[in-house]
Design a protein around this motif. Structure first.
Motif, PDB file in Angstrom:
ATOM      1  N   VAL A 120       0.850  -1.206   0.000  1.00 49.88           N
ATOM      2  CA  VAL A 120       0.000   0.000   0.000  1.00 49.88           C
ATOM      3  C   VAL A 120       0.880   1.247   0.000  1.00 49.88           C
ATOM      4  O   VAL A 120       0.576   2.239  -0.671  1.00 49.88           O
ATOM      5  CB  VAL A 120      -0.954  -0.016   1.216  1.00 49.88           C
ATOM      6  N   PHE A 132      -2.726   2.002  -4.959  1.00 48.34           N
ATOM      7  CA  PHE A 132      -4.155   2.288  -5.099  1.00 48.34           C
ATOM      8  C   PHE A 132      -4.447   3.501  -5.992  1.00 48.34           C
ATOM      9  O   PHE A 132      -5.605   3.798  -6.255  1.00 48.34           O
ATOM     10  CB  PHE A 132      -4.824   2.435  -3.727  1.00 48.34           C
ATOM     11  N   LEU A 137      -6.794   3.186  -8.970  1.00 44.19           N
ATOM     12  CA  LEU A 137      -8.249   3.370  -8.914  1.00 44.19           C
ATOM     13  C   LEU A 137      -8.690   4.587  -9.715  1.00 44.19           C
ATOM     14  O   LEU A 137      -9.781   4.622 -10.271  1.00 44.19           O
ATOM     15  CB  LEU A 137      -8.707   3.516  -7.465  1.00 44.19           C
ATOM     16  N   PHE A 191      -5.620  -5.297 -13.999  1.00 46.14           N
ATOM     17  CA  PHE A 191      -5.025  -4.777 -12.763  1.00 46.14           C
ATOM     18  C   PHE A 191      -4.728  -5.913 -11.773  1.00 46.14           C
ATOM     19  O   PHE A 191      -3.661  -5.937 -11.155  1.00 46.14           O
ATOM     20  CB  PHE A 191      -5.943  -3.748 -12.100  1.00 46.14           C
ATOM     21  N   PHE A 203      -1.016  -6.728 -10.533  1.00 52.67           N
ATOM     22  CA  PHE A 203      -0.713  -6.653  -9.091  1.00 52.67           C
ATOM     23  C   PHE A 203      -0.119  -7.959  -8.596  1.00 52.67           C
ATOM     24  O   PHE A 203       0.874  -7.978  -7.881  1.00 52.67           O
ATOM     25  CB  PHE A 203      -1.981  -6.382  -8.283  1.00 52.67           C
ATOM     26  N   LEU A 206      -4.087  -7.839  -0.913  1.00 58.24           N
ATOM     27  CA  LEU A 206      -4.047  -6.598  -1.702  1.00 58.24           C
ATOM     28  C   LEU A 206      -4.923  -6.730  -2.950  1.00 58.24           C
ATOM     29  O   LEU A 206      -5.708  -5.828  -3.272  1.00 58.24           O
ATOM     30  CB  LEU A 206      -2.606  -6.280  -2.111  1.00 58.24           C
ATOM     31  N   SER A 232      -8.237  -4.545  -3.704  1.00 60.76           N
ATOM     32  CA  SER A 232      -8.355  -3.734  -4.923  1.00 60.76           C
ATOM     33  C   SER A 232      -9.553  -4.185  -5.759  1.00 60.76           C
ATOM     34  O   SER A 232     -10.263  -3.353  -6.332  1.00 60.76           O
ATOM     35  CB  SER A 232      -7.069  -3.756  -5.742  1.00 60.76           C
ATOM     36  N   MET A 276     -12.689  -1.879  -6.829  1.00 66.80           N
ATOM     37  CA  MET A 276     -13.078  -1.744  -8.238  1.00 66.80           C
ATOM     38  C   MET A 276     -14.530  -2.189  -8.437  1.00 66.80           C
ATOM     39  O   MET A 276     -15.278  -1.556  -9.190  1.00 66.80           O
ATOM     40  CB  MET A 276     -12.152  -2.570  -9.129  1.00 66.80           C
TER      41      MET A 276
END
Lengths: 308, 380
Positions: free
Chosen positions: A37, A42, A45, A82, A86, A128, A132, A136
């Motif tokens: 983080v 993030f 987003l 994404f 990630f 994570l 996320s 989303m």
């Protein structure tokens, strides 16, 4: 210190030690999550928001079925992208970064087994990815919810005169069947499951890789081959016509060594209006668990013998 | 030295064990994955095969995207390209892109619907308009005889293939029905497809009405059509104008049939046996009007119809016109018909409006008091 004293000192040390401690794993997982983080991941987003709002605004002169489909396609596409990035890049960065920051030595000099460290790292990444995806999904569902009501209002206005209750309910049913529905959640779960396998692959690669770049490239290649693996499986178990022995052998190697990521591509069908039965989702979840266990085990074997 | 060698063997041993585990895992999971693939096939999630023909259709990037889990997104991209080609009236590209979208996502009914619409309506209309302005006879002949039917066939092909892919949806069978009814004027096939569409779970009620309408126009199927139409007329939620007209047309057909095939005596015997069958009364009325010009008996027969609670509303209008045939009753009949016309002008057919207008002429109704207000119908 006498021999007896030494033994009792060791016994005292080991008395509170557990071979596997979920709290230690969770501590590493949360630490990994915080670490990622802090990398400001993030911010993606913002890009996601722009994408779905853009998809919502740009295609207003299409039929409502097309409009809703494009919105879902763009959102699911971005979510897949994404989540995969990630999971692969995040995992590839972790071990080298821990070595570079010397955090790894601090952790491993404590009574933390190496497999706990690996599982903790993997869980941190998965956490994570899950967070996320949840964020989303909230954005996506909110936009879809607003849009479907917008479309309903537009379509109602187009009906000549006062619409009857039958017309309204039929219109509502048609629009909502292609708008926000519970089935979309299965799509999000499938994306998460695929990203989990991708993260586990990257974890295996990162345990023997010499650099982060190597891990990312190799994991991406495996990720891509994983999508073509079902084709190899078809070659391996041909229906009707037989392929050559060499072709079958190569296909067999691909099918055995690489994961089948094509299995997780249920989103295309969900957008078309198909529903995923619970049994199928359970099967996919079970297979993902199987992948995670085996890949974590292989990672541990490689990492246990790694000279740090 | 020996420590280094031992360490290398130790590490390579780990790698070998890992590979062995992965191979063993591979053998263990292949049956599970095959089973999952079967499930995916069973539930319709394997409707696109990334084979050679798919590769030929798509660009390399699209093909990779399609197998990489972005198939629906790629289909949407080609959908947008088809829309762009449609705006440029590039029908060949429209067809190509529509083929791609439908092959990428064959279970999405709207792709087939749009493909059929672009071919059978948009491209067809474009070439029809071109043929209208075409001065070259040969070119016009080519457009009308080759190109236009070709696009119609393509549209029909898309719609039929889509119907086969989406059996649970009403949409594509309805589109096939639309093409047969509006383009080919084939009422029989249109009725068949509308019926198929109406049987889908998600089918709106108007599709069954469309089936009834097409069936009512099928020669030789009047009996079946009458069953369907009368059921809709008597029990349907909405009694549309088309249903009213079809009902009247079909009843007239059966009345004519009764009149043609039976003598007056036989009709009267039939009525005695079935007093509730108002069609026999109507046939008797028509017999009196056409064969012996006995207006009084015809009016009596129609009175019998109006007493029957099952008789449709349009007999009241017919009765009004029947009464108006007698000059002594014309004024009263006109007042009744006028009320009916003001209340629901749509139930008056074109020939009824002409007749009403003639009555107004005959009664010298001032133009500002006339209800028909249609000069072109008036006959001196």
């Amino acid at each position: 210190m006498t021999e007896a004293n030494e033994k009792s000192f060791e016994d005292n040390l080991n008395s509170g030690f557990k071979i596997f401690s979920p709290s230690r794993v969770m501590a590493i997982a949360m630490n990994t999550f915080t670490q990622l983080v802090r990398m400001k991941v993030f911010y993606f987003l913002l890009i996601f928001s722009v994408l779905i709002i853009g998809a919502n605004v740009l295609f207003l002169n299409f039929t409502f079925e097309q409009e809703l489909k494009i919105l879902q396609d763009v959102s699911f596409g971005a979510m897949t992208l994404f989540a995969s990035i990630f999971s692969i890049v995040g995992t590839a960065l972790l071990i080298p970064k821990d070595i570079e920051d010397r955090t790894l030595y601090t952790i491993l000099t404590k009574p933390v087994p190496r497999f706990e460290y690996l599982i903790g790292k993997l869980l941190g990444i998965l956490f994570l990815v899950a967070v996320s995806l949840v964020l989303m999904s909230i954005l996506f569902f909110a936009v879809l919810y607003i849009r479907q009501y917008g479309i309903l209002a537009e379509e109602t206005n187009q009906i000549r005169g006062q619409p009857t209750a039958e017309q309204l309910s039929s219109l509502k049913e048609t629009i909502f069947s292609q708008g926000l529905r519970l089935e979309l959640l299965n799509g999000v779960i499938a994306i998460f499951l695929k990203a989990s396998v991708a993260a586990a692959i990257a974890l295996v690669v990162s345990t023997f890789a010499s650099s982060t770049l190597f891990t990312i490239i190799v994991s991406l290649v495996i990720y891509f081959i994983g999508h073509a693996q079902s084709m190899a499986l078809t070659y391996y178990f041909p229906e009707g016509d037989m392929h050559g022995a060499l072709q079958r052998f190569i296909a067999g190697i691909v099918a055995i060594m690489f994961p089948n990521l094509q299995m997780y591509n249920v989103v295309d069908g969900i957008v078309s209006g198909q529903s995923v039965p619970f049994a199928l989702m359970a099967r996919l979840t079970g297979l993902t668990g199987f992948y995670l266990v085996i890949y974590s085990f292989v990672s541990w074997i490689l990492f246990a013998k790694k000279e740090l | 030295m020996s420590i280094t060698i031992k360490s290398k063997i130790y590490r390579r041993g780990g790698m070998l064990i890992s590979i062995a585990i992965l191979i063993a895992f591979g053998f263990a999971r292949i049956p599970l994955e095959s089973k999952t693939e079967e499930h995916l096939k069973k539930y319709g999630f394997r409707d696109w095969a990334p084979d050679i023909s798919a590769r030929e259709q798509l660009t390399q990037a699209s093909f990779i995207g399609a197998i990489g889990g972005f198939r629906s997104l790629i289909a949407s991209v080609y959908d947008l390209r088809a829309h762009e080609a449609f705006r440029n009236k590039d029908w060949a590209s429209v067809e190509r892109f529509r083929k791609i979208t439908t092959s990428l996502q064959p279970r999405f009914a709207k792709h087939w619907d749009l493909a059929a619409w672009d071919m059978a309506w948009n491209a067809y209309a474009y070439y029809r308009s071109r043929s209208e302005f075409c001065e070259d006879d040969l070119e016009r002949w080519q457009i009308e005889r080759i190109i236009m039917p070709n696009y119609l066939e393509k549209g029909l092909g898309f719609a039929k293939e889509g119907a086969a892919w989406t059996p649970e949806s009403y949409l594509l069978p309805m589109v096939v029905g639309d093409i047969y009814s509006q383009k080919y004027k084939n009422t029989k096939l249109a009725a068949q497809w509308y019926f198929k569409s109406s049987q889908a779970e998600d089918a709106p009620t108007y599709i069954y009405r469309a089936y009834a309408t097409q069936l009512a126009r099928c020669e030789g199927m009047e009996k079946k059509a009458y069953e369907v139409v009368s059921d809709l007329y008597n029990n349907g939620k909405i009694r549309t104008l088309t249903i009213r007209r079809d009902m009247e047309r079909l009843e007239n057909y059966f009345i004519d049939d009764l009149m043609r095939n039976n003598s007056l005596d036989k009709l009267q015997r039939m009525l005695e046996e079935n007093p509730s069958d108002y069609l026999i009364s109507a046939a008797i009325g028509q017999f009196h009007l056409k064969s012996d010009s006995n207006l009084g008996s015809a009016v009596e027969a129609y009175r019998g119809i109006l007493k029957n609670p099952k008789s449709p509303q349009f007999y009241r209008r017919q009765f009004g016109f029947l009464i108006a045939r007698n000059p002594d009753n014309q004024e009263n009949a006109y007042q009744v018909l006028k009320k009916m016309y003001i209340k629901a002008p749509v139930i008056f057919r074109e020939k009824d409006v002409i007749e009403l207008s003639n009555i107004e002429n005959h009664l010298n109704i001032p133009s500002n008091e006339r209800v028909t207000k249609i000069d072109r119908y008036t006959k001196e």
